[in-house]
Write an enzyme that holds these catalytic residues in place. Structure first.
Site, PDB file in Angstrom:
ATOM      1  N   TYR A 154     -69.098  11.488  40.277  1.00  0.00           N
ATOM      2  CA  TYR A 154     -67.875  10.959  39.670  1.00  0.00           C
ATOM      3  C   TYR A 154     -67.709   9.465  39.935  1.00  0.00           C
ATOM      4  O   TYR A 154     -67.100   8.749  39.156  1.00  0.00           O
ATOM      5  CB  TYR A 154     -66.673  11.746  40.200  1.00  0.00           C
ATOM      6  CG  TYR A 154     -65.503  11.817  39.254  1.00  0.00           C
ATOM      7  CD1 TYR A 154     -65.683  12.089  37.906  1.00  0.00           C
ATOM      8  CD2 TYR A 154     -64.208  11.639  39.717  1.00  0.00           C
ATOM      9  CE1 TYR A 154     -64.609  12.178  37.035  1.00  0.00           C
ATOM     10  CE2 TYR A 154     -63.125  11.728  38.858  1.00  0.00           C
ATOM     11  CZ  TYR A 154     -63.324  12.004  37.525  1.00  0.00           C
ATOM     12  OH  TYR A 154     -62.255  12.082  36.672  1.00  0.00           O
ATOM     13  N   LYS A 161     -59.444   6.926  39.212  1.00  0.00           N
ATOM     14  CA  LYS A 161     -58.404   7.949  39.350  1.00  0.00           C
ATOM     15  C   LYS A 161     -57.533   7.683  40.581  1.00  0.00           C
ATOM     16  O   LYS A 161     -56.326   7.949  40.574  1.00  0.00           O
ATOM     17  CB  LYS A 161     -59.037   9.348  39.433  1.00  0.00           C
ATOM     18  CG  LYS A 161     -59.639   9.835  38.132  1.00  0.00           C
ATOM     19  CD  LYS A 161     -58.601   9.997  37.036  1.00  0.00           C
ATOM     20  CE  LYS A 161     -59.181  10.644  35.795  1.00  0.00           C
ATOM     21  NZ  LYS A 161     -58.197  10.755  34.697  1.00  0.00           N
TER      22      LYS A 161
END
Length: 255
Positions: A154, A161
């Site tokens: 990720y 995020k």
């Protein structure tokens, strides 16, 4: 019996296919009595076709969150369909391929900056653009993937995020005096087009269903859509600056 969002007017971004979380949020919102306007980026004709699959066809507006003109005219364009808004769903995230997949140390700043702008700063951009339309008691909801830990593959999207989570808290402080709530819904992995662009997504799939105390269905976005609609409704009137987890309880477990 009236629905949870009866009479509400909701702007929903990020509809790409009818498998997307945003599509299911729009569908559930309509089923719960809301009027919905969608935004799309890129292939608008595709988004318009997808909008036609909703219980009630919804208008589609073009929105590139990096385009100042699109943002500056958004309120005016929404007013062509709805006089005001009671809720906004921010379901927008993107980072160039270099930012995902295990080469964390190699991603150039230009690519990282793009990811942060589109995936985090755009929550502020969208809030500012829609603020003139938002009524007291309105809710803004952003889609998150819990950034407290480093997920396989990720990489810089995880960093973006984390920035989104911080942006959520600061926005809650800024717009709270106007009666506007800002929250995130952190969803477990759902098999969408966006998910397919994440390397090692299959690893998350394998583990999530096994470990989530309530179980987890990767192919069913409806539980997440219901959580979004709950956050947009009047039933959470004092909840703001929060992350609401819709992940089967996976986040609560250690090793």
């Amino acid at each position: 019996m009236s629905g949870l969002l009866e009479g509400k007017r909701i702007l929903i971004t990020g509809v790409i296919t009818d498998a997307s979380i945003a599509f299911h949020a729009a569908k559930t919102a309509q089923e719960q009595g809301a009027e919905v306007v969608l935004t799309g980026f890129g292939r608008l004709s595709l988004v318009e076709r997808i909008a036609g699959r909703l219980p009630k066809p919804a208008p589609v507006l073009e929105l590139d969150v990096t385009n100042a003109e699109h943002l500056d005219t958004l309120a005016e364009r929404v007013r062509e369909h709805l006089p005001a808004l009671d809720g906004v769903l921010h379901s927008i995230a993107y980072a160039p391929p270099s930012c995902l997949g295990g080469d964390f140390l190699e991603a150039p700043w230009e690519d990282v900056a793009t990811g942060v702008q589109i995936s985090a700063y755009s929550l502020k951009s969208l809030t500012t653009a829609t603020l003139p339309l938002l009524t007291a008691g309105s809710g803004i909801v952003g889609m998150d993937f819990d950034a407290r830990v480093a997920w396989p593959g990720y990489d810089w999207m995880g960093v973006a995020k984390a920035a989104l989570e911080s942006t959520n808290r600061y926005l809650a402080r800024e717009v709270g005096p106007r009666g506007v709530r800002v929250n995130l819904v952190s969803a477990g992995p759902v098999r969408t087009m966006a998910a397919k662009s994440i390397p090692d997504f299959a690893t998350l799939e394998d583990k999530w269903g096994e470990r989530a105390p309530l179980g987890w269905a990767m192919t069913d976005p409806e539980p997440v859509a219901r959580t979004i609609c709950a956050a947009l409704s009047d039933w959470l009137p004092t909840t703001t600056g929060s992350m609401i987890r819709a992940d089967g309880g996976f986040h609560a477990l250690g090793a």
